[in-house]
Enzyme design. Structure first.
Site, PDB file in Angstrom:
ATOM      1  N   HIS A  59      19.110  51.079  29.323  1.00 53.65           N
ATOM      2  CA  HIS A  59      18.057  51.820  29.756  1.00 53.65           C
ATOM      3  C   HIS A  59      18.565  53.339  30.164  1.00 53.65           C
ATOM      4  CE1 HIS A  59      15.523  47.982  30.762  1.00 53.65           C
ATOM      5  NE2 HIS A  59      16.866  47.564  30.539  1.00 53.65           N
ATOM      6  N   ASP A 117      23.398  46.434  33.194  1.00 52.32           N
ATOM      7  CA  ASP A 117      23.998  45.439  34.233  1.00 52.32           C
ATOM      8  C   ASP A 117      25.481  45.571  33.726  1.00 52.32           C
ATOM      9  OD1 ASP A 117      21.536  44.870  35.368  1.00 52.32           O
ATOM     10  OD2 ASP A 117      21.563  42.878  34.728  1.00 52.32           O
ATOM     11  N   SER A 174      28.822  44.346  24.890  1.00 50.60           N
ATOM     12  CA  SER A 174      29.736  45.500  24.719  1.00 50.60           C
ATOM     13  C   SER A 174      29.786  46.586  25.533  1.00 50.60           C
ATOM     14  CB  SER A 174      29.520  46.270  23.357  1.00 50.60           C
ATOM     15  OG  SER A 174      30.511  47.149  23.022  1.00 50.60           O
TER      16      SER A 174
END
Length: 275
Positions: A147, A91, A246
């Site tokens: 992911h 995200d 980050s």
């Protein structure tokens, strides 16, 4: 540059950023009383507009530590992983996309970065010449697990020691060679049809640790970590965690084109078609 901005930049360079980040990381790991946990969580959510509706919430609505809150998981079914060959690893904000030039550089916000420095291996970086890159910035409000962007197998991880400057807009403006100066973990994923894909998790100030699947340590130690045998991963499968926020930089061999425009993105969404 205004006087206040100049002063802030000078303070940033003078601060013991790594020591501060490690100290904050240890503090975030400390157990919290349920009352304190709920108060801290509410305050953070209010300050950064965090939506916990999608998150897995512990019994009693109290996370055991601030790190547990920040690295929270999502409820099952909260993300759909696209059937396209390349998806977003996290995200955040797709903040930059482009091509790796013939000199082995990428340009992020107009600033050049050497891919060999970024991934920690100039020979491996040569694979990406003429390919493409994508940068996903994770804000404090975002879900902070990373992911796999492709189906494949993690063959190695490079831990690259470095500093811990902020990777927000202020850091990009005032820190030269920001992405290759910061601590990072380059996760190398080999695929059958797309060649080698590298996801570089770039650390930042207050980011005490970067955890990576297959490495039994709370942080990725500097150096080369070969996976023997390689660790199979599917698109959308978790491969790493930022302990505070980050940036992820994806590097692709020639053959794929990132079509998705700059803007918000969620993990599992296609990078090969518009939103």
């Amino acid at each position: 540059m205004g006087i206040a901005t100049f002063a802030a930049a000078q303070i940033l360079h003078a601060l013991p950023r790594v020591r501060i980040s490690r100290a904050v990381g240890r503090l975030c790991d400390q157990p919290l009383h349920p009352i304190v946990s709920r108060w801290v969580t509410r305050a953070y959510c209010h300050a950064y507009r965090v939506d916990l509706e999608e998150a897995t919430i512990p019994t009693g609505s109290a996370f055991p530590s601030f790190d547990a809150f920040f690295t929270r998981t999502l409820k099952p079914g909260m993300r759909r992983v696209s059937s396209d060959a390349l998806v977003s690893p996290s995200d955040g904000e797709l903040s930059s996309v482009g091509r790796v030039d013939q000199a082995g550089r990428i340009f992020v916000k107009g600033k050049p970065y050497d891919v060999g420095e970024l991934v920690g291996d100039p020979r491996d970086a040569a694979l990406y010449t003429g390919g493409e890159f994508a940068v996903v910035y994770l804000a404090p409000r975002d879900y902070h697990r990373v992911h796999s962007p492709v189906d494949g197998a993690i063959s190695l991880v490079r831990g690259v020691a470095g500093d811990l400057y902020p990777v927000n807009a202020f850091g990009e403006r005032h820190v030269s060679q920001l992405f290759v100066r910061n601590q990072r973990a380059a996760i190398v994923i080999d695929t059958e049809g797309l060649g080698r894909v590298t996801a570089v998790m770039v650390g930042a100030v207050i980011v005490g640790r970067i955890s990576v699947s297959g490495i039994p340590a709370p942080d990725v130690p500097p150096g080369l970590h070969a996976m023997n045998p390689p660790l199979p991963v599917q698109k959308g499968e978790e491969i790493g965690i930022f302990h505070l926020g980050s940036t992820v930089v994806l590097l692709l061999e020639p053959g794929l084109s990132v079509v998705r425009p700059i803007g918000p993105v969620r993990f599992g969404e296609s990078l090969l078609r518009p939103a």
